[in-house]
Structure formats: C-alpha cells, structure tokens
Design an enzyme around this catalytic site. Structure first.
Site, PDB file in Angstrom:
ATOM      1  N   CYS A 118       5.554  -3.383   8.737  1.00 24.93           N
ATOM      2  CA  CYS A 118       5.152  -1.976   8.805  1.00 24.93           C
ATOM      3  C   CYS A 118       6.069  -1.134   9.686  1.00 24.93           C
ATOM      4  O   CYS A 118       6.023   0.091   9.617  1.00 24.93           O
ATOM      5  CB  CYS A 118       3.709  -1.872   9.283  1.00 24.93           C
ATOM      6  SG  CYS A 118       2.586  -2.620   8.109  1.00 24.93           S
ATOM      7  N   HIS A 258       2.576   5.310  11.293  1.00 21.22           N
ATOM      8  CA  HIS A 258       2.351   4.322  10.242  1.00 21.22           C
ATOM      9  C   HIS A 258       0.862   4.363   9.893  1.00 21.22           C
ATOM     10  O   HIS A 258       0.002   4.427  10.780  1.00 21.22           O
ATOM     11  CB  HIS A 258       2.743   2.933  10.756  1.00 21.22           C
ATOM     12  CG  HIS A 258       2.307   1.834   9.842  1.00 21.22           C
ATOM     13  ND1 HIS A 258       2.629   1.826   8.510  1.00 21.22           N
ATOM     14  CD2 HIS A 258       1.549   0.727  10.054  1.00 21.22           C
ATOM     15  CE1 HIS A 258       2.099   0.754   7.945  1.00 21.22           C
ATOM     16  NE2 HIS A 258       1.430   0.076   8.864  1.00 21.22           N
ATOM     17  N   ASN A 288      -2.347   1.414   3.173  1.00 21.59           N
ATOM     18  CA  ASN A 288      -1.176   0.941   3.916  1.00 21.59           C
ATOM     19  C   ASN A 288      -0.117   0.458   2.918  1.00 21.59           C
ATOM     20  O   ASN A 288      -0.300  -0.566   2.267  1.00 21.59           O
ATOM     21  CB  ASN A 288      -1.609  -0.197   4.854  1.00 21.59           C
ATOM     22  CG  ASN A 288      -0.468  -0.713   5.710  1.00 21.59           C
ATOM     23  OD1 ASN A 288       0.692  -0.359   5.496  1.00 21.59           O
ATOM     24  ND2 ASN A 288      -0.794  -1.554   6.675  1.00 21.59           N
TER      25      ASN A 288
END
Ligand code: ACO
Length: 333
Positions: A118, A258, A288
C-alpha cells in the site's frame, strides 16, 4: 553562487477503475457480513472489480497511462521511464511496467516495478523524482495499480470486503518554479512481514496442490494487529514530515491518504491537527486498491487543487512499509 536543486513536479494525473461495481449488498450474498458492519468498520460502500479471463494489472495501468498521455498531450515516445508500483503484477516477470510501456507505445522508455504494497505509490513517486532531480530524465511516469481481486478469497469475509481493483498514473517533469516534490520519508520493518503477506507463489513456496488447498495464494492479513501498526505509523510519519518542513496544520491544504480504512485516516488527520475538509476520501467508492489508492485520490480531487497548494501524501502497508511525501501542487485546472 549556489545552484538551486531541480525539483520534480506532477504535471498530470489520470486514474482508471473497471466498470463492475461490487457492492456491500452483493458481498452480503457471498459471505456472512453486513453493509452496516463494513461501513462502520471501514467506510467502504463499494469497490470495482476487473472481470474476465486473462486480464491483469497491466490493463489498469495501460488505461491510466493512455489517459494521462492524452490529457497532457504527450507523445509516448518522449517518455524516458515508467515505474509501476504493484503487488499484483501480471506475472512475476516480466515487470508490469514493461508490458504497459509496450502497449502504450513508449518505445524509448525503460521501466521497472516497485513492490511496497500500500506504500508502493509513495515509494515509486519518491524514486521517480530522483531521476528528474538528477537532470538525466525529462518525463517519468509513475503508475500505482493493483488487481486485488486476483488474490482475494471471496469465501472469506475478513479480506474480501476491504479490497478492490484500480489504479492511477502521474507524469513527472522538471519543475519550472519552486513547486513540486519537496520532501519524503520512507520506512520499512520486515519483522511485520508475516502479518500481511501472500504466503505462496514465490521462491519460498512455489505453487503446489498443497498451497492451493491451503488457500495460500490469497492475501493473508492479521487485521487487528495491522490496524494498530497502521494507525500509529501513518500518524507518526505524517506528523514527522510536517515538523521536518515547519508546516503547521494551517499550511496543509490537503492530506491525500492511502485508503485502507477510514478509522486509520481519521487518526492520521487528528494527529496532523487538520479538519475533515482537508482530508481527501474516496474509500467509499473504491475500497483499498493498494498501490492505486493515492493516485486515484489525486485524480478524483484534481479539480480542487490550486498551484502552490501543500499536499501531504501518507500510506502504510504490507512489509511493513510506510511513508509520507510533501509536495507543492504545480498547476491550476
Ligand atoms: N463482516 C462481519 N464481521 C466480520 C467481518 C466482516 N466482513 N470481518 C471480520 N469480522 C468479525 C471478526 O470475525 C470478529 O469477530 P469475533 O470477535 O467473533 O472474532 C469481529 O468482526 C471483529 O474483528 P476485528 O478483526 O477485530 O475487527 P476490526 O475492528 O479490527 O476491523 C479490519 C477489521 C477492518 C480488517 C481492520 O482490522 C483493518 O482495517 N485492518 C487494517 C487493514 C490495513 O490497513 N491493511 C494495510 C493495508 S493492506 C496492504 O498493504 C495490501
């Protein structure tokens, strides 16, 4: 006379998400979950899925880069380098960046992938900026894209609600003024590697009947432990980059975080002392998308940004990896 350091500016951004929308309601039919649980625990309402056979992350990357070249009126042959951040490459090799370069006609570029989960986009952006700052490259494209659905078990409720497919790409060029990437902090801690990983399919545990039976080609995550590390480290590193650059909360125009979990983002914003109006969120639409979240966010909110705006990018992810990047936005729309 001291020469001014060349800075790298983002001069364009473009994102891409596939058409198929996987809603919380549909997930309710697949696993034992509820829309209410997902929204309260994560902030996610729907995510996009790249459907169809023989479709890898490069498809997402190609769409992002084609759109970016078109939007910035750039000839693909002018591109010097393409860096692709991803943990779901089409194949272990060749790199997904190579596949993207070929399909967009960037025949004078070379490329490589970056694997930092990520945090991948921030790692790749910091890396790409070095080539511009060195004065050796004029046009660098940084892509962040992941087809997370390729490593998700849709029979297991813990992870399938969290992730989606998508990506974004930015064009980096030498800055003509003081705007551009000002500073970054990148960190990693391999001792957390086991808590968030893909156990099989690499050289340690090549694919076998056993690994398939044990579902080891799907993402493994100790959610609540990762959550605690994510909250602390993403908040810490965002505060640290502000302190290093003498930025007060008033100086920050936007936090571009993020998008893993709204609660992690809220904790980061609180530590930075900034209100919700400065926090960019699109987690409800895409979930995500790993390396895709930050460039997708830049793309979604591009119209808000004004030349000179101070943006803080921040991420935490598998590895563990985490990072923050401070940039001054370089153009008005
Ligand atoms: N629906 C309903 N219940 C669920 C679901 C679901 N989808 N998933 C888990 N639960 C249950 C659990 O089984 C557990 O039940 P139990 O108490 O009976 O065992 C209960 O909900 C609570 O589970 P927790 O894991 O403690 O829930 P938590 O509040 O921590 O939320 C979550 C889970 C959303 C995964 C959170 O831990 C999180 O966001 N973790 C971090 C994710 C992240 O940021 N990862 C890093 C980036 S990813 C990358 O780098 C690729």
């Amino acid at each position: 006379m001291t020469s001014k350091k060349l800075k790298a500016s983002i001069t364009g951004v473009h994102g891409y998400v596939p058409d198929y929308i996987l809603t919380n309601r549909e997930l309710e039919t697949l696993v034992d979950t509820t829309d209410e649980w997902i929204v309260t625990r994560t902030g996610i309402k729907e995510r996009r899925i790249l459907k169809g056979d023989m479709k890898g992350t490069s498809i997402l990357g190609v769409e992002c880069v084609k759109g970016l070249l078109n939007k910035t009126d750039t000839d693909p042959k002018e591109i010097d380098l393409i860096i692709c951040a991803t943990v779901t490459p089409d194949m272990l090799f060749p790199s997904t960046s190579n596949l993207i370069a070929d399909r967009v006609g960037a025949s004078n570029s070379y490329g490589f992938d970056i694997s930092a989960a990520c945090s991948g986009f921030i790692y790749a952006l910091a890396t790409g900026s070095q080539f511009i700052e060195a004065g050796t490259h004029k046009k660098v494209i940084v892509v962040g894209a992941d087809k997370m659905s390729s490593i998700i078990d849709y029979e297991e409720r813990k992870n399938c609600v969290l992730f989606g497919d998508g990506g974004g790409a930015v064009l980096l060029e030498p800055s003509e003024d003081e705007n551009g990437i000002q500073d970054y902090l990148l960190k990693s801690d391999g001792s957390g590697g086991d808590m968030l990983c893909l156990k099989a399919g690499g050289s340690l545990k090549p694919a076998s009947i056993e690994t398939i039976k044990n579902k080891e080609h799907y993402i493994y995550q100790e959610g609540s432990s990762v959550f605690k590390f994510a909250v602390t480290n993403m908040a810490d590193i965002s505060e640290e980059i502000m302190n290093n650059n003498n930025l007060s909360s008033d100086d920050v125009a936007y936090l571009v975080p993020h998008q893993a979990n709204k609660r992690i983002i809220d904790a980061t914003a609180k530590r930075m002392g900034i209100g919700p109006e400065k926090v960019l969120l699109n987690i409800e639409k895409y979930g995500n998308t790993t390396a895709g979240t930050i460039p997708l966010c830049l793309w979604d909110f591009e119209n808000k940004f004004k030349k000179g705006d101070n943006l803080i990018l921040a991420a935490f992810g598998g590895g563990f990896t985490w990072g923050s990047l401070y940039l001054k936005w370089s153009y008005n729309n």
